[in-house]
Structures are given as C-alpha cells and as structure tokens.
Enzyme design. Structure first.
Site, PDB file in Angstrom:
ATOM      1  N   ASP A  11       0.877  -1.181   0.000  1.00 55.41           N
ATOM      2  CA  ASP A  11       0.000   0.000   0.000  1.00 55.41           C
ATOM      3  C   ASP A  11       0.911   1.227   0.000  1.00 55.41           C
ATOM      4  O   ASP A  11       2.109   1.128   0.247  1.00 55.41           O
ATOM      5  CB  ASP A  11      -0.898  -0.016   1.251  1.00 55.41           C
ATOM      6  N   SER A  12       0.315   2.385  -0.222  1.00 47.76           N
ATOM      7  CA  SER A  12       1.084   3.632  -0.141  1.00 47.76           C
ATOM      8  C   SER A  12       1.635   3.858   1.271  1.00 47.76           C
ATOM      9  O   SER A  12       2.582   4.608   1.449  1.00 47.76           O
ATOM     10  CB  SER A  12       0.180   4.811  -0.488  1.00 47.76           C
ATOM     11  N   CYS A  74      -4.558  -1.368  -1.925  1.00 48.74           N
ATOM     12  CA  CYS A  74      -4.680   0.072  -2.130  1.00 48.74           C
ATOM     13  C   CYS A  74      -5.593   0.313  -3.329  1.00 48.74           C
ATOM     14  O   CYS A  74      -5.292  -0.162  -4.436  1.00 48.74           O
ATOM     15  CB  CYS A  74      -3.288   0.645  -2.399  1.00 48.74           C
ATOM     16  N   ASN A  75      -6.677   1.023  -3.117  1.00 51.13           N
ATOM     17  CA  ASN A  75      -7.604   1.315  -4.217  1.00 51.13           C
ATOM     18  C   ASN A  75      -6.945   2.200  -5.272  1.00 51.13           C
ATOM     19  O   ASN A  75      -7.156   2.034  -6.470  1.00 51.13           O
ATOM     20  CB  ASN A  75      -8.845   2.017  -3.675  1.00 51.13           C
ATOM     21  N   THR A  76      -6.158   3.166  -4.806  1.00 50.50           N
ATOM     22  CA  THR A  76      -5.548   4.137  -5.721  1.00 50.50           C
ATOM     23  C   THR A  76      -4.522   3.445  -6.623  1.00 50.50           C
ATOM     24  O   THR A  76      -4.460   3.707  -7.834  1.00 50.50           O
ATOM     25  CB  THR A  76      -4.881   5.261  -4.911  1.00 50.50           C
ATOM     26  N   GLU A 152      -1.760   7.886   8.849  1.00 49.46           N
ATOM     27  CA  GLU A 152      -0.303   7.656   8.836  1.00 49.46           C
ATOM     28  C   GLU A 152       0.351   8.121  10.133  1.00 49.46           C
ATOM     29  O   GLU A 152       1.360   7.575  10.547  1.00 49.46           O
ATOM     30  CB  GLU A 152       0.342   8.385   7.646  1.00 49.46           C
ATOM     31  N   CYS A 184     -10.917   3.627   0.416  1.00 56.14           N
ATOM     32  CA  CYS A 184      -9.469   3.743   0.590  1.00 56.14           C
ATOM     33  C   CYS A 184      -9.127   2.895   1.804  1.00 56.14           C
ATOM     34  O   CYS A 184      -9.853   2.938   2.812  1.00 56.14           O
ATOM     35  CB  CYS A 184      -9.091   5.204   0.829  1.00 56.14           C
ATOM     36  N   THR A 185      -8.062   2.110   1.705  1.00 54.61           N
ATOM     37  CA  THR A 185      -7.784   1.130   2.768  1.00 54.61           C
ATOM     38  C   THR A 185      -7.349   1.775   4.083  1.00 54.61           C
ATOM     39  O   THR A 185      -7.322   1.108   5.115  1.00 54.61           O
ATOM     40  CB  THR A 185      -6.725   0.114   2.301  1.00 54.61           C
ATOM     41  N   HIS A 186      -7.021   3.047   4.051  1.00 54.51           N
ATOM     42  CA  HIS A 186      -6.722   3.746   5.318  1.00 54.51           C
ATOM     43  C   HIS A 186      -7.993   3.980   6.146  1.00 54.51           C
ATOM     44  O   HIS A 186      -7.934   4.051   7.370  1.00 54.51           O
ATOM     45  CB  HIS A 186      -6.071   5.108   5.046  1.00 54.51           C
TER      46      HIS A 186
HETATM   47  N1  DGL Z   1      -4.686   3.293   0.951  1.00 51.48           N
HETATM   48  C1  DGL Z   1      -4.893   3.926  -0.263  1.00 51.48           C
HETATM   49  C2  DGL Z   1      -6.095   3.548  -1.045  1.00 51.48           C
HETATM   50  O1  DGL Z   1      -6.694   2.526  -0.749  1.00 51.48           O
HETATM   51  C3  DGL Z   1      -4.030   5.015  -0.700  1.00 51.48           C
HETATM   52  C4  DGL Z   1      -4.215   6.317  -0.229  1.00 51.48           C
HETATM   53  C5  DGL Z   1      -3.175   7.336  -0.546  1.00 51.48           C
HETATM   54  O2  DGL Z   1      -1.990   7.071  -0.351  1.00 51.48           O
HETATM   55  O3  DGL Z   1      -3.570   8.419  -0.966  1.00 51.48           O
HETATM   56  O4  DGL Z   1      -6.499   4.237  -1.938  1.00 51.48           O
END
Ligand code: DGL
Length: 267
Positions: A11-12, A74-76, A152, A184-186
């Site tokens: 993930d990011s 990560c969706n992005t 984060e 978004c996984t966050h």
């Molecule tokens: N966790 C992320 C997602 O699912 C990335 C978010 C990011 O770094 O902007 O999209």
C-alpha cells in the site's frame, strides 16, 4: 523447515494493514510480507504514472523476497497499476476497488456516499465500476485530502481527524446517503470516528474481508495440495523511516512489530 507460501502485500502506507488483518485470518499459514510505501504517501494526489512506477518497484522487491502472489492493498494503486502489474507478472495479483456493488445492494434510501482518494475517484476504473453497478442508485463521491495523513500519524481520534471526517461525511448525509463506501484502505481505521459522526444508522462498507476471501479462493485453485504449516511469519517493510513505521504499524496491527527499511534501489 518452512513450507509456508509467500504473499506480498503493499500500500502507499499503513492503510493496507486493514486488509492484511483479514488476509492473516483467512490464510494463517501463509508467510506475509507487507510493504508500506511511506516515503511516497499519499498516492491520492500523485499521477497514475508515478503510482505505476512505485507499484512496479514494490512488486519487484516483493517477488525478490519470494512472493508468489501479490495483493495490491490500495484502491488508488489498483486504479493506476493493476493492469500493468498483471501484464508484467505471471502471478496471482489480487487488487481492490471501492465496494459499489454491495453498497448498491445495501442502500434503502437510494443514495450511496463514496469516500476515496481523488486519484481513485478520477480513474477510468472507478467510472467503469459506476457504469456497471450503480443502476438507479445515486452515487455521491467525496475526495478526502488529508485523511490518509492522519491515519499515517496514528491520529485516529484527534481533533484534526474529527474535523476532516465531519467535513467529508456531513455533506453526504445531507444528500441522503444511508450507506458509505470506505474506498481507501486507510479509512477502516477511522470507522469508529466515522460511525460517531454519521450516526449508528449509517452502513459502512469496505472491501478488506472480500479481498481476503477472493485471495483465499484464488490461491486454493493456484496452490492445490499445499502442505499445512504452523502460523507463519508476517514481515513488515517501509520505504520511510523504519522507527516511525514500526511505531505506527505496531499501533494499527495491535502487536509490537519491527519494520525494516526498504533497500535504497526500491525506495
Ligand atoms: N490506501 C490507499 C487507497 O486505498 C491510498 C491512499 C493514498 O496514499 O492516498 O487508496
């Protein structure tokens, strides 16, 4: 001797840990390697080409450590890079996208809100998802700059987190949404706060459990007759500061872990 098969997850940053928890439960005998691309977070405001290059570097790193399957947690990054990774690697690559289909099935008000990064919302992949599943349901999208950053920092209940969640959620409530997609996984780490702001009636939908189930199914096909192993290791890596990553990952993972720093050629 370790018979565990290895799954690489990236993930990011630390958001993908919300998916890793489900993978750990679904596949306790797999060796899991998690990479947080903390030096490059957030992905949400980066170009698709940038995210694609990072996704390729992280996948190369994970494959080098023995990963035989990859989860893009990560969706992005899925929107920007899943197709390229699948074209580049002959491995099971499981990716994730906002849960539009289950949300459309769940809504009673006929309005679904989507919280996601700007990158995800602007992607062709997301447009295709709406085209396929929205039907007559109204989908109201909301980009959430700053929300990844509070996770984060491990600030899940602080005043900035609360302020941002209110700012992004209240307009969706006012539009009549009774179902919110955490795209978004966050964001699942902010579920308690989002529920408090949105009220107990709101249904929150994220994709972590579904991705783990899909991974499990896929690997049963790919890896028949695998030797059962004891609970295998989980390893953590970060492209950012290892001490900081260890602290936040331990907080979110719920156990004390030590993250290692990615070698410079991958960072
Ligand atoms: N966790 C992320 C997602 O699912 C990335 C978010 C990011 O770094 O902007 O999209």
């Amino acid at each position: 001797m370790n018979n565990a098969r290895t799954i690489g997850v990236f993930d990011s940053g630390v958001g993908g840990l919300s998916v890793l928890q489900h993978i750990r439960t679904a596949l306790p005998d797999a060796r899991l390697i998690y990479v947080a691309d903390s030096a490059h977070v957030p992905y949400g405001d980066k170009s698709p080409a940038y995210i694609e290059a990072r996704s390729l570097a992280l996948t190369r790193f994970l494959v080098g450590l023995g990963a035989e399957a990859i989860v893009i947690a990560c969706n992005t990054a899925t929107a920007a890079a899943a197709a390229t990774l699948r074209a580049s690697y002959n491995l099971p690559i499981v990716a994730m996208e906002p849960a539009v289909k289950p949300a459309v099935a769940a809504t009673r008000s006929g309005v679904v809100g989507v919280l996601a990064t700007v990158g995800t919302l602007e992607s062709a992949r997301f447009a295709a998802l709406l085209e396929k599943y929205a039907g007559t349901v109204e989908i109201v999208t909301q980009g959430c700059p700053g929300l990844v950053e509070v996770v984060e920092r491990g600030d899940l209940h602080g005043s900035e987190a609360k302020h941002l969640v209110e700012r992004y959620t209240v307009p969706l409530l006012e539009r009549g949404a009774d179902t919110l997609i955490l795209g978004c996984t966050h964001y699942p780490f902010l579920s308690p706060l989002i529920s408090t702001v949105a009220g107990g009636e709101m249904t929150l939908i994220d994709t972590g459990a579904a991705v783990a189930r899909q991974l499990h199914r896929r690997l049963q096909e790919e890896w028949p007759g695998r030797m059962p192993a004891k609970q295998a290791a989980v390893e953590f890596w970060s492209s950012g500061d290892a001490a900081q990553a260890s602290r936040i990952i331990s907080l979110l993972w719920g156990d004390t872990v030590v993250a290692q720093r990615l070698p410079p050629e991958f960072a």
